[in-house]
Every structure is written in structure tokens, then in C-alpha cells.
Design an enzyme around this catalytic site. Structure first.
Site, PDB file in Angstrom:
ATOM      1  NE  ARG A  81      -7.386  -8.415   0.716  1.00  0.00           N
ATOM      2  CZ  ARG A  81      -6.956  -7.601  -0.245  1.00  0.00           C
ATOM      3  NH1 ARG A  81      -5.954  -6.790  -0.015  1.00  0.00           N
ATOM      4  NH2 ARG A  81      -7.536  -7.620  -1.425  1.00  0.00           N
ATOM      5  CE  LYS A 125      -4.341  -1.998   1.424  1.00  0.00           C
ATOM      6  NZ  LYS A 125      -5.316  -2.270   2.475  1.00  0.00           N
TER       7      LYS A 125
HETATM    8  N1  PMM Z   1      -7.456  -3.814   1.107  1.00  0.00           N
HETATM    9  C1  PMM Z   1      -7.814  -3.835  -0.179  1.00  0.00           C
HETATM   10  C2  PMM Z   1      -8.816  -4.720  -0.629  1.00  0.00           C
HETATM   11  N2  PMM Z   1      -9.427  -5.560   0.221  1.00  0.00           N
HETATM   12  N3  PMM Z   1      -9.677  -6.419   2.397  1.00  0.00           N
HETATM   13  C3  PMM Z   1      -9.335  -6.420   3.685  1.00  0.00           C
HETATM   14  N4  PMM Z   1      -9.949  -7.274   4.543  1.00  0.00           N
HETATM   15  N5  PMM Z   1      -8.378  -5.582   4.181  1.00  0.00           N
HETATM   16  C4  PMM Z   1      -7.723  -4.701   3.373  1.00  0.00           C
HETATM   17  O1  PMM Z   1      -6.865  -3.935   3.884  1.00  0.00           O
HETATM   18  C5  PMM Z   1      -8.072  -4.649   1.995  1.00  0.00           C
HETATM   19  C6  PMM Z   1      -9.064  -5.560   1.536  1.00  0.00           C
HETATM   20  C7  PMM Z   1      -7.144  -2.931  -1.157  1.00  0.00           C
HETATM   21  O2  PMM Z   1      -5.882  -3.413  -1.556  1.00  0.00           O
HETATM   22  P1  PMM Z   1      -5.587  -4.192  -2.953  1.00  0.00           P
HETATM   23  O3  PMM Z   1      -6.134  -3.301  -4.062  1.00  0.00           O
HETATM   24  O4  PMM Z   1      -4.112  -4.312  -2.995  1.00  0.00           O
HETATM   25  O5  PMM Z   1      -6.277  -5.508  -2.940  1.00  0.00           O
END
Ligand code: PMM
Length: 265
Positions: A240, A204
């Protein structure tokens, strides 16, 4: 938790896994690299992104969810739509991962209550397109914990027992870089609430506070792996991540460091 975004526009892996077979292959690779579960998303939540119609999201994710569940992989469905959540659970998903904490779709909590799936409730203060307008906190870890406690109670009122709930502080959602670091620093406060905690820092933008502008993917994954160890030490249940191998190695190093007291004189 390994990430597979079947989207054209996600922050890090957008466009790479829109084709279902490529998404499935990537998920199986993450499992080989040590991921205990795979999070599949069909709608980008990157800052400023627009919503996609639920049927488009569902078409992207359903074949991937079904194929992975059939192979025995624990699947999480990353969605803010109750209809997508219900269809994905029917196809074998075991976790509904709603970054909006059940706030974006008023039917979400009821839909999950009718299943046996777990639900991850993310801290959220509004759609991606406008989330930075609401990034005001007096004490970010305390405020986020209070707001997630409210979501935990809403889930219970809808019929989802706390044992089925996972709480996520929503790193990058409605928070400045400094607020994201403040949240991570105070993550123990959220852990103390009781339910399992999931944290998503992977690749991020706030990591640029320490990495500088335009860091390589490799450097963002290394920084993410460090956050994984620190999260684990704070009692977090799962992280994650895009690079499961780096996090797995980092967690093993953390464990070896801890186990070292058996050898100390
Ligand atoms: N961040 C993203 C998408 N889904 N779900 C959870 N549970 N926690 C998060 O911090 C989260 C998520 C956005 O990041 P990405 O675009 O790299 O998937």
C-alpha cells in the site's frame, strides 16, 4: 495498492484530497502510474488521532468510491466502521480494509460476510490515541502472526472464507520503529500462514531510522520503493503506497534482476 486519503489530517497526504474531484483525479493518476487497486480512506489513523463520526467519514469517501468503481477501478475502502464498509461495498468497493482487524466495530465481520467483498485485516492493539502503550512483544513477527491467525479464525466463524481474507502486519500500529523493522524482517512467517499478505510502509515515520529526521517526500518514497521490492521477494501479495510509479519501477527492477539468470553463462 495506491493510497488516497480523503481526510484533513492524515500523516502524509492529509488535506490534499478532501475534495472528491481531487481525490478521484489523484486515484486515476495512481492507476495510470501502475496501481492495480486504490485504497480510499475517510478517517485518519495517524498516531494520536481522534475518531470521526461514521457519517462524516461516509460523506468523504462515498462519492469517490462510486465514481472510481463506475470507471472500473478496483476500490478498497479503508474503514473501521461496519456501516461505512457496507455502504462502500454497495457503491462498488471490492475490498474492505480494516486496520483494526475487525476489532474496532463488533459488527464489521458480519457486515462483510453478507457481501462478496474481500477483507484486509490489520494487526491492531487498540485505538491510535493509545496504541504505543501496548507495544510489547516477545517476538514481534511471531506474536503478530499468532494474533492475526486469531482474526482469520474470527472471520471464518463469521462466515468469511480464508480465500477472501488478506492479512496486514499493521506497520506503525502499536509498534515502535525497531518492532516495525523486526516485523518486516520476519514477514515470511506471516506469509507462511496462507492468506494473501498486504504491507503498508509508505512514508511512515519508522523509515527515519535510516533516513534521519525530516526526510523529503522524495526520499521517503525511494525508501518505500525498496521495502516494496523486499516485500515482494518475501512473497507479499500487495504493498500500500502513496507513490505507485516509484514502487512499480522498483518492482520491475527486482523482476529484471531475477530474470537475469536466463542470460547468465
Ligand atoms: N496504514 C495506514 C492506513 N491504512 N491500511 C493497511 N491495510 N495497512 C496499513 O499499513 C495502513 C492502512 C496509515 O498510513 P497513511 O496515513 O499514510 O494512510
Amino acid at each position: 495498492m495506491g493510497i488516497v486519503n480523503a481526510t484533513p489530517d492524515s500523516f502524509s497526504d492529509g488535506g490534499r484530497y478532501l475534495d472528491p474531484q481531487r481525490a478521484i483525479d489523484r486515484a486515476l493518476e495512481l492507476v495510470r502510474d501502475g496501481a492495480a487497486m486504490i485504497d480510499i480512506g475517510g478517517e485518519s489513523t495517524r498516531p494520536g488521532s481522534d475518531r470521526v463520526p461514521p457519517h462524516v467519514e461516509l460523506d468523504r469517501v462515498l462519492p469517490v468510491v462510486a465514481a472510481l468503481a463506475e470507471r472500473g477501478v478496483t476500490v478498497s475502502i479503508d474503514t473501521m466502521n461496519a456501516s461505512t464498509a457496507a455502504a462502500a461495498v454497495a457503491a462498488g468497493a471490492r475490498i474492505v480494509n480494516d486496520v483494526s482487524g475487525g476489532l474496532a466495530d463488533p459488527d464489521m465481520l458480519e457486515a462483510v460476510a453478507e457481501t462478496t467483498a474481500d477483507i484486509a485485516l490489520g494487526h491492531w492493539r487498540g485505538p491510535s490515541a493509545e496504541m504505543y502503550a501496548r507495544a510489547e512483544y516477545r517476538d514481534v513477527a511471531r506474536d503478530v502472526t499468532t494474533e492475526l491467525d486469531e482474526r482469520l479464525r474470527a472471520a471464518a466463524a463469521a462466515g468469511i472464507a480464508p480465500s477472501r481474507v488478506i492479512l496486514d502486519p499493521g506497520i506503525g500500529f502499536g509498534k515502535t520503529a525497531a518492532q516495525n523493522w523486526g516485523m518486516l524482517h520476519g514477514i515470511a512467517r506471516l506469509v507462511a500462514l496462507g492468506p494473501r499478505v498486504l504491507v503498508g510502509t509508505s512514508r511512515k515515520r519508522f523509515l527515519q531510522t535510516v533516513l534521519g529526521d525530516e526526510p523529503s517526500e522524495w526520499r521517503r518514497d525511494a525508501a518505500t520503493a525498496v521495502t516494496s521490492v523486499l516485500a515482494a521477494q518475501a512473497g507479499v501479495w500487495a504493498v500500500r503506497v502513496h507513490d505507485a510509479a516509484a514502487t512499480r519501477d522498483a518492482l520491475a527492477v527486482g523482476e529484471a534482476w531475477k530474470a537475469g539468470d536466463a542470460w547468465a553463462g
